[in-house]
Design an enzyme around this catalytic site. Structure first.
Site, PDB file in Angstrom:
ATOM      1  N   ARG A 278      42.187   1.557  -0.956  1.00  0.00           N
ATOM      2  CA  ARG A 278      41.055   0.657  -1.183  1.00  0.00           C
ATOM      3  C   ARG A 278      39.791   1.457  -1.467  1.00  0.00           C
ATOM      4  O   ARG A 278      39.467   2.393  -0.749  1.00  0.00           O
ATOM      5  CB  ARG A 278      40.865  -0.237   0.055  1.00  0.00           C
ATOM      6  CG  ARG A 278      39.740  -1.236  -0.098  1.00  0.00           C
ATOM      7  CD  ARG A 278      39.852  -2.359   0.905  1.00  0.00           C
ATOM      8  NE  ARG A 278      39.472  -1.971   2.265  1.00  0.00           N
ATOM      9  CZ  ARG A 278      39.363  -2.842   3.278  1.00  0.00           C
ATOM     10  NH1 ARG A 278      39.618  -4.123   3.097  1.00  0.00           N
ATOM     11  NH2 ARG A 278      39.005  -2.417   4.476  1.00  0.00           N
TER      12      ARG A 278
ATOM     13  N   GLY B 192      37.319  -2.702  -2.725  1.00  0.00           N
ATOM     14  CA  GLY B 192      37.932  -3.893  -2.132  1.00  0.00           C
ATOM     15  C   GLY B 192      37.846  -5.157  -2.974  1.00  0.00           C
ATOM     16  O   GLY B 192      38.100  -6.250  -2.476  1.00  0.00           O
TER      17      GLY B 192
ATOM     18  N   GLY C 132      36.925   3.646  -7.762  1.00  0.00           N
ATOM     19  CA  GLY C 132      38.366   3.917  -7.729  1.00  0.00           C
ATOM     20  C   GLY C 132      39.202   2.855  -8.423  1.00  0.00           C
ATOM     21  O   GLY C 132      40.062   3.164  -9.249  1.00  0.00           O
ATOM     22  N   GLY C 133      38.959   1.597  -8.127  1.00  0.00           N
ATOM     23  CA  GLY C 133      39.710   0.514  -8.751  1.00  0.00           C
ATOM     24  C   GLY C 133      39.168   0.165 -10.125  1.00  0.00           C
ATOM     25  O   GLY C 133      39.929  -0.039 -11.071  1.00  0.00           O
TER      26      GLY C 133
ATOM     27  N   CYS D 225      28.848  -6.260 -11.858  1.00  0.00           N
ATOM     28  CA  CYS D 225      28.757  -6.477 -10.409  1.00  0.00           C
ATOM     29  C   CYS D 225      28.587  -5.119  -9.734  1.00  0.00           C
ATOM     30  O   CYS D 225      29.421  -4.226  -9.896  1.00  0.00           O
ATOM     31  CB  CYS D 225      30.020  -7.170  -9.931  1.00  0.00           C
ATOM     32  SG  CYS D 225      30.205  -7.186  -8.161  1.00  0.00           S
TER      33      CYS D 225
ATOM     34  N   SER E 173      44.672  -4.361  -2.439  1.00  0.00           N
ATOM     35  CA  SER E 173      44.264  -3.091  -1.843  1.00  0.00           C
ATOM     36  C   SER E 173      44.224  -3.138  -0.313  1.00  0.00           C
ATOM     37  O   SER E 173      44.010  -2.116   0.327  1.00  0.00           O
ATOM     38  CB  SER E 173      42.884  -2.681  -2.374  1.00  0.00           C
ATOM     39  OG  SER E 173      41.944  -3.715  -2.164  1.00  0.00           O
TER      40      SER E 173
ATOM     41  N   TYR F 252      41.326  -7.883 -13.843  1.00  0.00           N
ATOM     42  CA  TYR F 252      41.261  -9.277 -13.399  1.00  0.00           C
ATOM     43  C   TYR F 252      42.619  -9.674 -12.832  1.00  0.00           C
ATOM     44  O   TYR F 252      43.298 -10.558 -13.334  1.00  0.00           O
ATOM     45  CB  TYR F 252      40.859 -10.191 -14.557  1.00  0.00           C
ATOM     46  CG  TYR F 252      39.409 -10.064 -14.980  1.00  0.00           C
ATOM     47  CD1 TYR F 252      38.502  -9.373 -14.187  1.00  0.00           C
ATOM     48  CD2 TYR F 252      38.939 -10.642 -16.149  1.00  0.00           C
ATOM     49  CE1 TYR F 252      37.175  -9.251 -14.560  1.00  0.00           C
ATOM     50  CE2 TYR F 252      37.607 -10.530 -16.525  1.00  0.00           C
ATOM     51  CZ  TYR F 252      36.729  -9.831 -15.722  1.00  0.00           C
ATOM     52  OH  TYR F 252      35.415  -9.722 -16.089  1.00  0.00           O
TER      53      TYR F 252
ATOM     54  N   ASP G 192      39.681  -6.165  -5.514  1.00  0.00           N
ATOM     55  CA  ASP G 192      40.916  -6.681  -6.114  1.00  0.00           C
ATOM     56  C   ASP G 192      40.992  -8.200  -5.899  1.00  0.00           C
ATOM     57  O   ASP G 192      40.935  -8.676  -4.767  1.00  0.00           O
ATOM     58  CB  ASP G 192      42.126  -5.989  -5.470  1.00  0.00           C
ATOM     59  CG  ASP G 192      43.404  -6.236  -6.243  1.00  0.00           C
ATOM     60  OD1 ASP G 192      43.905  -5.284  -6.847  1.00  0.00           O
ATOM     61  OD2 ASP G 192      43.897  -7.389  -6.250  1.00  0.00           O
TER      62      ASP G 192
ATOM     63  N   TYR H 242      34.924  -2.669 -17.722  1.00  0.00           N
ATOM     64  CA  TYR H 242      34.098  -3.025 -18.867  1.00  0.00           C
ATOM     65  C   TYR H 242      32.769  -3.570 -18.369  1.00  0.00           C
ATOM     66  O   TYR H 242      32.648  -4.054 -17.244  1.00  0.00           O
ATOM     67  CB  TYR H 242      34.794  -4.077 -19.757  1.00  0.00           C
ATOM     68  CG  TYR H 242      34.478  -5.480 -19.315  1.00  0.00           C
ATOM     69  CD1 TYR H 242      33.404  -6.169 -19.885  1.00  0.00           C
ATOM     70  CD2 TYR H 242      35.172  -6.085 -18.280  1.00  0.00           C
ATOM     71  CE1 TYR H 242      33.055  -7.433 -19.438  1.00  0.00           C
ATOM     72  CE2 TYR H 242      34.831  -7.341 -17.831  1.00  0.00           C
ATOM     73  CZ  TYR H 242      33.775  -8.014 -18.407  1.00  0.00           C
ATOM     74  OH  TYR H 242      33.427  -9.244 -17.957  1.00  0.00           O
TER      75      TYR H 242
HETATM   76  C1  FAD Z   1      32.424 -10.179  -8.357  1.00  0.00           C
HETATM   77  C2  FAD Z   1      33.282  -9.347  -9.266  1.00  0.00           C
HETATM   78  C3  FAD Z   1      32.787  -8.956 -10.505  1.00  0.00           C
HETATM   79  C4  FAD Z   1      33.551  -8.175 -11.356  1.00  0.00           C
HETATM   80  N1  FAD Z   1      33.021  -7.769 -12.543  1.00  0.00           N
HETATM   81  C5  FAD Z   1      33.726  -6.938 -13.330  1.00  0.00           C
HETATM   82  C6  FAD Z   1      33.163  -6.406 -14.512  1.00  0.00           C
HETATM   83  O1  FAD Z   1      32.012  -6.691 -14.852  1.00  0.00           O
HETATM   84  N2  FAD Z   1      33.922  -5.572 -15.265  1.00  0.00           N
HETATM   85  C7  FAD Z   1      35.199  -5.222 -14.894  1.00  0.00           C
HETATM   86  O2  FAD Z   1      35.846  -4.446 -15.599  1.00  0.00           O
HETATM   87  N3  FAD Z   1      35.742  -5.713 -13.773  1.00  0.00           N
HETATM   88  C8  FAD Z   1      35.042  -6.538 -12.988  1.00  0.00           C
HETATM   89  N4  FAD Z   1      35.605  -6.992 -11.828  1.00  0.00           N
HETATM   90  C9  FAD Z   1      36.980  -6.575 -11.489  1.00  0.00           C
HETATM   91  C10 FAD Z   1      37.012  -5.196 -10.867  1.00  0.00           C
HETATM   92  O3  FAD Z   1      36.795  -4.208 -11.848  1.00  0.00           O
HETATM   93  C11 FAD Z   1      38.371  -4.966 -10.232  1.00  0.00           C
HETATM   94  O4  FAD Z   1      38.558  -5.906  -9.212  1.00  0.00           O
HETATM   95  C12 FAD Z   1      38.504  -3.544  -9.688  1.00  0.00           C
HETATM   96  O5  FAD Z   1      39.862  -3.268  -9.467  1.00  0.00           O
HETATM   97  C13 FAD Z   1      37.720  -3.367  -8.423  1.00  0.00           C
HETATM   98  O6  FAD Z   1      37.809  -2.068  -7.948  1.00  0.00           O
HETATM   99  P1  FAD Z   1      37.553  -1.808  -6.390  1.00  0.00           P
HETATM  100  O7  FAD Z   1      37.694  -0.369  -6.138  1.00  0.00           O
HETATM  101  O8  FAD Z   1      36.302  -2.490  -5.986  1.00  0.00           O
HETATM  102  O9  FAD Z   1      38.753  -2.658  -5.754  1.00  0.00           O
HETATM  103  P2  FAD Z   1      39.937  -2.325  -4.754  1.00  0.00           P
HETATM  104  O10 FAD Z   1      40.369  -3.661  -4.252  1.00  0.00           O
HETATM  105  O11 FAD Z   1      39.549  -1.319  -3.757  1.00  0.00           O
HETATM  106  O12 FAD Z   1      41.045  -1.722  -5.702  1.00  0.00           O
HETATM  107  C14 FAD Z   1      41.593  -2.410  -6.806  1.00  0.00           C
HETATM  108  C15 FAD Z   1      42.950  -1.786  -7.175  1.00  0.00           C
HETATM  109  O13 FAD Z   1      42.791  -0.390  -7.439  1.00  0.00           O
HETATM  110  C16 FAD Z   1      43.509   0.388  -6.483  1.00  0.00           C
HETATM  111  N5  FAD Z   1      42.646   1.503  -6.074  1.00  0.00           N
HETATM  112  C17 FAD Z   1      41.413   1.396  -5.512  1.00  0.00           C
HETATM  113  N6  FAD Z   1      40.921   2.623  -5.286  1.00  0.00           N
HETATM  114  C18 FAD Z   1      41.845   3.507  -5.692  1.00  0.00           C
HETATM  115  C19 FAD Z   1      41.905   4.933  -5.684  1.00  0.00           C
HETATM  116  N7  FAD Z   1      40.882   5.663  -5.210  1.00  0.00           N
HETATM  117  N8  FAD Z   1      43.014   5.535  -6.163  1.00  0.00           N
HETATM  118  C20 FAD Z   1      44.045   4.793  -6.641  1.00  0.00           C
HETATM  119  N9  FAD Z   1      44.046   3.446  -6.663  1.00  0.00           N
HETATM  120  C21 FAD Z   1      42.949   2.805  -6.187  1.00  0.00           C
HETATM  121  C22 FAD Z   1      43.800  -0.550  -5.340  1.00  0.00           C
HETATM  122  O14 FAD Z   1      44.920  -0.143  -4.583  1.00  0.00           O
HETATM  123  C23 FAD Z   1      43.985  -1.861  -6.052  1.00  0.00           C
HETATM  124  O15 FAD Z   1      45.274  -1.921  -6.614  1.00  0.00           O
HETATM  125  C24 FAD Z   1      34.856  -7.792 -10.972  1.00  0.00           C
HETATM  126  C25 FAD Z   1      35.336  -8.179  -9.731  1.00  0.00           C
HETATM  127  C26 FAD Z   1      34.574  -8.955  -8.879  1.00  0.00           C
HETATM  128  C27 FAD Z   1      35.135  -9.380  -7.547  1.00  0.00           C
END
Ligand code: FAD
Ligand code: NAG
Ligand code: NAG
Ligand code: NAG
Ligand code: NAG
Ligand code: NAG
Ligand code: NAG
Length: 538
Positions: A116, A119, A188-189, A182, A126, A481, A121, A196
């Protein structure tokens, strides 16, 4: 009478035996979880660098702050319930070597790891799992090291986009990075899935601007681009990180922005000809000047007459230039919008990130550092559009939105740089031929399982309705997404056929190369989740 007594007795005995059996199974299970947990923690404590730091970075259900640490990065209230299976331990490394030890120990004792960063996802992959698991939580690893003379930065996986934007701004007012709107998204994710934002027509997605990375692989090694080779480096640019290893950090190339950019948010309701204007938007959105990103945000809102509902289409723009130029471009290319200079706001790029994230630019820049989000339940989906949706199609969509009441849609234009990059250049495949991407957003307060089900049903219904209007064979979807409706695996080997269902939607023809990379770097499928890339059986 007699018979029924007998059969009741038999039922009773059978029921008691079943209860006993289940109890036994349950105890055996929890013994074995406890044993796994114990051996995992024991393994960690024997690590070279563990010293006395272990207590600082591991949380078990007995730890004081376990629940806080678990909930801190749960962003979807749907998965914030006591009913959900909890991780048997959460590890929050402070150093890269602790990530290596976590991977090695989890692999040794056969414990699944969920990784994670931010967070966000959409499906909680995650931090939740159907089988016993641990969370490797990256939030402590969030440094951002910027080198302005080289125009590069190393960004650790646990950094948020807001932190990245803020730190760039601290060093330079004419540099930026193309990533999401956002500000609490984790690097990482977000990057590993493509990433984008509102500069994609000018600079592509985030991973188009990634030049190096550091990863911990399934053997527990730390590899940079040179060490991992071009295949793995290709995979973690758009193929998601979670199938391949733990991303520690990405090295990015900063991009230039002018000192003054322009934004606007112009709303049009159905009564103000929104249908015609959105229809026409489809003919210019991907072709207009690459400095312009003009999104349409659709929401059902109260109408003029009592009790009625209309749809509001908000045209929201970022233009990498001044207002005069923007007005003259749109006067020529999109007069239907009727944009005037008074609708435009000129500001610095950093203020524009605040405007886009919060619809206010009068927040201080430090708001970008805030890691808190609003707690909501939500469900999202995505689609790609390659031919303009006809007017009657749009009218049908708006009718559905009005009926459902809580579904929003975001139309995000493609074209520009996106069309210049071949589909196979990175694992992210959605390039030329797309006019725009649709994001379906559905939010509701925390309402419990029945309300969740009712809402998700409404969204699935709209998604079904959209079938003839969007991309086909495959019906493409954006991996960031996350949407488990489009298919999942049960973690096993030979999951190729299951995985292909979502795999070709997320990755198109890149799916098979991702499977090849996976088979080479993680043949035992240690890094896995419900929608990961499976290795081929040996
Ligand atoms: C309010 C909101 C707005 C959003 N706006 C956009 C946007 O403008 N553009 C866009 O492209 N997306 C957008 N998203 C989607 C976002 O890019 C994805 O949800 C992204 O996966 C989030 O990354 P995270 O690290 O916060 O999530 P996490 O939940 O931590 O991780 C997402 C996935 O990546 C994996 N992961 C996380 N960290 C690592 C790591 N260090 N190494 C390997 N795997 C890892 C996790 O296991 C999981 O499968 C938005 C999401 C939300 C909730
Ligand atoms: C936890 O970390 C803090 C700060 O890094 C350190 O002072 C403390 O000694 C550590 N405690 C343990 C038990 O490792
Ligand atoms: C729990 O979290 C609080 C608040 O962040 C902190 O002050 C406290 O030291 C933590 N306790 C433990 C045992 O980690
Ligand atoms: C999860 O629950 C905790 C405790 O009730 C709450 O503080 C937090 O805001 C919730 N988060 C979400 C995303 O629902
Ligand atoms: C920044 O980049 C320049 C040019 O590539 C290089 O010479 C310099 O050593 C770098 N600075 C740091 C602190 O890494
Ligand atoms: C909507 O379009 C019609 C016909 O093109 C036009 O007459 C009318 O003025 C428009 N309404 C608004 C509010 O722009
Ligand atoms: C809406 O209806 C209510 C009660 O029926 C009435 O009091 C109110 O004036 C109406 N408002 C408008 C804007 O028509």
């Amino acid at each position: 009478m007699k018979n029924s007594y007998h059969s009741n007795t038999h039922q009773y005995i059978a029921f008691t035996m079943l209860k006993f059996f289940l109890l036994l199974l349950c105890c055996l299970n929890s013994f074995s979880f406890a044993a796994t947990k114990k051996s995992f923690l024991q393994c960690l404590s024997t690590c070279k660098n563990a010293n006395n730091k272990l207590a600082n970075i591991t949380y078990t259900p007995k730890s004081t702050n376990y629940t806080i640490v678990l909930q801190d990065y749960i962003r979807n209230s749907r998965f914030n319930t006591s009913k959900l299976r909890k991780p048997i331990v959460i590890v929050t490394p402070l150093e890269e070597s602790q990530v290596q030890e976590t991977v090695k120990c989890a692999k040794k004792v056969g414990l699944q790891l969920k990784i994670r960063s931010g967070g966000h996802d959409f499906e909680g992959l995650s931090y939740k799992s159907k089988t016993p698991f641990a969370i490797l939580d990256m939030f402590n690893l969030r440094s951002v090291e910027i080198n302005i003379s080289a125009e590069t930065a190393w960004v650790q996986a646990g950094a948020t986009l807001g932190e990245l934007y803020y730190k760039i701004w601290k060093k330079s007012k004419v540099h930026a990075f193309p990533a999401g709107v956002c500000t609490t998204l984790g690097v990482g994710g977000h990057f590993s899935g493509g990433g984008y934002g509102n500069m994609l027509r000018k600079y592509g997605v985030s991973i188009d601007n990634v030049v190096d990375a550091r990863i911990v692989d399934a053997k527990g090694r730390i590899l940079d681009r040179k060490g991992m080779g071009e295949d793995l480096f290709w995979a973690i640019r758009g193929g998601g990180g979670a199938s391949f290893g733990v991303i520690l950090a990405y090295k990015i190339k900063l991009v230039p922005v002018p000192p003054v950019v322009t934004v606007f948010n112009v709303p049009k309701t159905l009564e103000e000809n929104a249908t015609d204007i959105v229809h026409q938007w489809q003919y210019i959105a991907d072709k207009v000047d690459n400095d312009l990103f003009l999104r349409v945000f659709l929401q059902p809102v109260p109408g003029r007459s009592n009790g009625s509902t209309t749809v509001k289409a908000s045209f929201i723009a970022l233009f990498l230039g001044d207002a005069n130029k923007l007005v003259s471009i749109l006067k020529e290319k999109f007069p239907e919008l009727g944009l005037e200079k008074k609708d435009c706001r000129e500001m610095s790029w950093i203020k524009s990130t605040l405007f886009w994230a919060f619809f206010h630019d009068d927040f201080p820049e430090t708001a970008l550092l805030d890691r808190k989000t609003v707690a909501n339940s939500f469900k999202m989906k995505s689609d790609y559009v390659k031919t303009p949706i006809p007017k009657d199609g749009l009218q049908g969509v708006f009718k559905k939105m009005i009926k459902a009441g809580n579904i929003w849609m975001m139309f995000n234009p493609y074209g520009g740089k996106m069309s210049e990059i071949p589909e196979s250049e990175t694992a992210f495949p959605h390039r030329a031929g797309n006019i725009y991407k649709i994001q379906y957003l559905q939010y509701w307060g925390h309402g419990g399982a029945a309300l969740d089900k009712k809402n998700i049903h409404l969204l699935r219904n709209l998604y079904k309705y959209m079938t003839p209007l969007v991309s086909k064979n495959p019906r493409e979807a954006f991996q960031n997404y996350r949407d488990i409706d489009i298919g999942c695996t049960k973690y096993g080997y030979n999951a190729y056929n299951q995985a292909k269902v979502y795999g070709v939607k997320y990755f198109k023809n890149n799916f098979d190369r991702l499977v090849k990379v996976k088979t080479e770097f993680d043949p035992e499928n240690f890094f896995r989740n419900e929608q990961s890339i499976p290795p081929l059986a040996k």
